[in-house]
Write a protein that holds these residues in place. Structure first.
Motif, PDB file in Angstrom:
ATOM      1  N   HIS A 110       0.829  -1.214   0.000  1.00  0.00           N
ATOM      2  CA  HIS A 110       0.000   0.000   0.000  1.00  0.00           C
ATOM      3  C   HIS A 110       0.856   1.255   0.000  1.00  0.00           C
ATOM      4  O   HIS A 110       0.660   2.164   0.814  1.00  0.00           O
ATOM      5  CB  HIS A 110      -0.982   0.000   1.180  1.00  0.00           C
ATOM      6  CG  HIS A 110      -2.059  -1.022   1.011  1.00  0.00           C
ATOM      7  ND1 HIS A 110      -3.116  -0.841   0.167  1.00  0.00           N
ATOM      8  CD2 HIS A 110      -2.207  -2.261   1.544  1.00  0.00           C
ATOM      9  CE1 HIS A 110      -3.890  -1.917   0.200  1.00  0.00           C
ATOM     10  NE2 HIS A 110      -3.354  -2.793   1.020  1.00  0.00           N
ATOM     11  N   GLY A 111       1.803   1.283  -0.933  1.00  0.00           N
ATOM     12  CA  GLY A 111       2.640   2.468  -1.093  1.00  0.00           C
ATOM     13  C   GLY A 111       4.100   2.099  -1.219  1.00  0.00           C
ATOM     14  O   GLY A 111       4.467   0.917  -1.213  1.00  0.00           O
ATOM     15  N   LEU A 112       4.939   3.117  -1.386  1.00  0.00           N
ATOM     16  CA  LEU A 112       6.384   2.934  -1.465  1.00  0.00           C
ATOM     17  C   LEU A 112       7.035   3.914  -0.495  1.00  0.00           C
ATOM     18  O   LEU A 112       6.474   4.984  -0.231  1.00  0.00           O
ATOM     19  CB  LEU A 112       6.884   3.225  -2.886  1.00  0.00           C
ATOM     20  CG  LEU A 112       6.396   2.289  -3.993  1.00  0.00           C
ATOM     21  CD1 LEU A 112       6.844   2.800  -5.356  1.00  0.00           C
ATOM     22  CD2 LEU A 112       6.888   0.858  -3.769  1.00  0.00           C
ATOM     23  N   ILE A 113       8.194   3.548   0.028  1.00  0.00           N
ATOM     24  CA  ILE A 113       8.905   4.460   0.922  1.00  0.00           C
ATOM     25  C   ILE A 113       9.284   5.708   0.126  1.00  0.00           C
ATOM     26  O   ILE A 113       9.850   5.609  -0.961  1.00  0.00           O
ATOM     27  CB  ILE A 113      10.171   3.791   1.489  1.00  0.00           C
ATOM     28  CG1 ILE A 113       9.793   2.530   2.270  1.00  0.00           C
ATOM     29  CG2 ILE A 113      10.939   4.761   2.383  1.00  0.00           C
ATOM     30  CD1 ILE A 113      10.969   1.651   2.642  1.00  0.00           C
ATOM     31  N   SER A 114       8.923   6.884   0.637  1.00  0.00           N
ATOM     32  CA  SER A 114       9.216   8.127  -0.060  1.00  0.00           C
ATOM     33  C   SER A 114       9.370   9.252   0.951  1.00  0.00           C
ATOM     34  O   SER A 114       8.397   9.917   1.311  1.00  0.00           O
ATOM     35  CB  SER A 114       8.074   8.446  -1.033  1.00  0.00           C
ATOM     36  OG  SER A 114       8.225   9.748  -1.540  1.00  0.00           O
ATOM     37  N   PRO A 115      10.588   9.466   1.440  1.00  0.00           N
ATOM     38  CA  PRO A 115      10.797  10.505   2.456  1.00  0.00           C
ATOM     39  C   PRO A 115      10.298  11.870   1.980  1.00  0.00           C
ATOM     40  O   PRO A 115       9.784  12.647   2.767  1.00  0.00           O
ATOM     41  CB  PRO A 115      12.314  10.509   2.642  1.00  0.00           C
ATOM     42  CG  PRO A 115      12.767   9.167   2.162  1.00  0.00           C
ATOM     43  CD  PRO A 115      11.832   8.791   1.068  1.00  0.00           C
ATOM     44  N   LEU A 116      10.416  12.133   0.663  1.00  0.00           N
ATOM     45  CA  LEU A 116       9.985  13.428   0.125  1.00  0.00           C
ATOM     46  C   LEU A 116       8.497  13.656   0.322  1.00  0.00           C
ATOM     47  O   LEU A 116       8.046  14.769   0.544  1.00  0.00           O
ATOM     48  CB  LEU A 116      10.312  13.520  -1.368  1.00  0.00           C
ATOM     49  CG  LEU A 116      11.766  13.835  -1.707  1.00  0.00           C
ATOM     50  CD1 LEU A 116      11.987  13.779  -3.202  1.00  0.00           C
ATOM     51  CD2 LEU A 116      12.153  15.199  -1.147  1.00  0.00           C
ATOM     52  N   ARG A 117       7.706  12.559   0.178  1.00  0.00           N
ATOM     53  CA  ARG A 117       6.253  12.682   0.336  1.00  0.00           C
ATOM     54  C   ARG A 117       5.830  12.298   1.752  1.00  0.00           C
ATOM     55  O   ARG A 117       4.639  12.137   2.023  1.00  0.00           O
ATOM     56  CB  ARG A 117       5.534  11.782  -0.666  1.00  0.00           C
ATOM     57  CG  ARG A 117       5.613  12.347  -2.071  1.00  0.00           C
ATOM     58  CD  ARG A 117       4.688  11.611  -3.017  1.00  0.00           C
ATOM     59  NE  ARG A 117       5.429  10.954  -4.070  1.00  0.00           N
ATOM     60  CZ  ARG A 117       4.969   9.959  -4.807  1.00  0.00           C
ATOM     61  NH1 ARG A 117       3.761   9.480  -4.568  1.00  0.00           N
ATOM     62  NH2 ARG A 117       5.699   9.427  -5.761  1.00  0.00           N
ATOM     63  N   GLY A 118       6.834  12.095   2.626  1.00  0.00           N
ATOM     64  CA  GLY A 118       6.511  11.795   4.025  1.00  0.00           C
ATOM     65  C   GLY A 118       6.027  10.380   4.258  1.00  0.00           C
ATOM     66  O   GLY A 118       5.396  10.104   5.270  1.00  0.00           O
TER      67      GLY A 118
END
Lengths: 200, 200
Positions: A110-118
């Motif tokens: 249910h998603g991908l790790i993305s520090p930019l998008r929190g």
């Protein structure tokens, strides 16, 4: 929409416009279309919305969407429980199932790790994946996230957590799409195709 | 959608796919999106659908869509009641209102005469238009249906009913679109532009 439209139509148009890929013009067209539908058809549409949202939840095993306790794939005794294919979205499962070739189970992050998008690892369904692997019986985990920066990073992160558990972790092969033309392939795809070349 | 999807999601997908311009793939994407919306957002969407369908009906004067007895245009005392612009759909009114130039009233036919599709004059809102003209005070009726076979035929049919009432009937001008290029205009448009040329 200008203010000469009936207010309930404006409200409905704004609701349609909130959906992905639907701009204000398309939304207005859809709202007008609803006006031309029968009362029962509109009732059915509204019911389908509420019903899907109310009854569909995550499978307690693989986190896929289902209206049962277990999704039909986890509940299918003929599937190979020793392989788990890890995907970003429930949609990706549909794509794999269309091939008709994969007989193992899935796990939806249910998603991908993305520090930019929190989006941090704790926001994804990684813990339940580790629990499944730790429960035993799993021989291979296939990381099937997209070949993007975030997809690769998430695959690497999850692989690093699973490898110590003594389970094989693999990644989907990337290369030329079947039926694709060499001259139209981008550099990265071509490089991957060259790097992963097989003996004939 | 394959049968491994939760049934309520399949039902919702089919509902979205019934809307104009939305195929099965887009419908599936929209259904998945609904799953990611908050409960309240989905409630609002469903309510907007039911509410628009329940409260919006035809203006008793011009047949435009409204949630009041009279639409805002018919209800506006500053509009010129001596001119009626006859259009096919409520959407067309939005287009005219965007120009900001037209100050008269409208009349919506809700379709065009089309024997092939089984739409006969009695299926359109022509009677209420005649009643408005007969009630007096109308000096000009502008036929603003599209320049298609059906639009032209409907305009001609309605004009033939109104002319005997001693009211001027006009048709929208057809010619080159402003900003358009001669070389890209189709033959019929160019012919119309030539035929309707004005003295400079």
């Amino acid at each position: 929409m200008a203010n000469h439209d009936a207010l309930p139509l404006v409200v409905l148009t704004e609701q349609f416009a909130k959906l992905p890929g639907i701009g204000m013009k398309s939304a207005a067209r859809l709202a007008y279309h609803v006006m031309s539908m029968d009362d029962e058809e509109v009732e059915e549409f509204a019911q389908a919305l509420l019903n899907a949202k109310k009854t569909v939840h995550y499978c307690k095993c693989c986190e896929n969407l289902t209206d049962q306790e277990l999704c039909p794939i986890c509940d299918d005794p003929t599937r190979d429980t020793s392989v788990i294919c890890v995907v970003e979205n429930p949609k990706d499962i549909t794509a794999f199932e269309r091939t008709g070739e994969y007989k193992g189970l899935y796990h939806v992050l249910h998603g991908l790790i993305s520090p930019l998008r929190g989006v941090m690892p704790d926001d994804l369904r990684i813990r339940s994946l580790l629990a499944r692997v730790q429960a035993g019986g799993v021989e291979e985990v296939i990381m099937a996230t997209n070949p993007t920066v975030e997809g690769d990073a998430t695959a690497a992160y999850v692989a690093q957590l699973i490898s110590p558990l003594g389970v094989k972790v693999t990644r989907l092969a990337f290369g030329l799409p079947v039926g694709g033309m060499l001259e139209y392939a981008d550099e990265v795809t071509l490089y991957k195709a060259l790097e992963n070349r097989n003996e004939m």
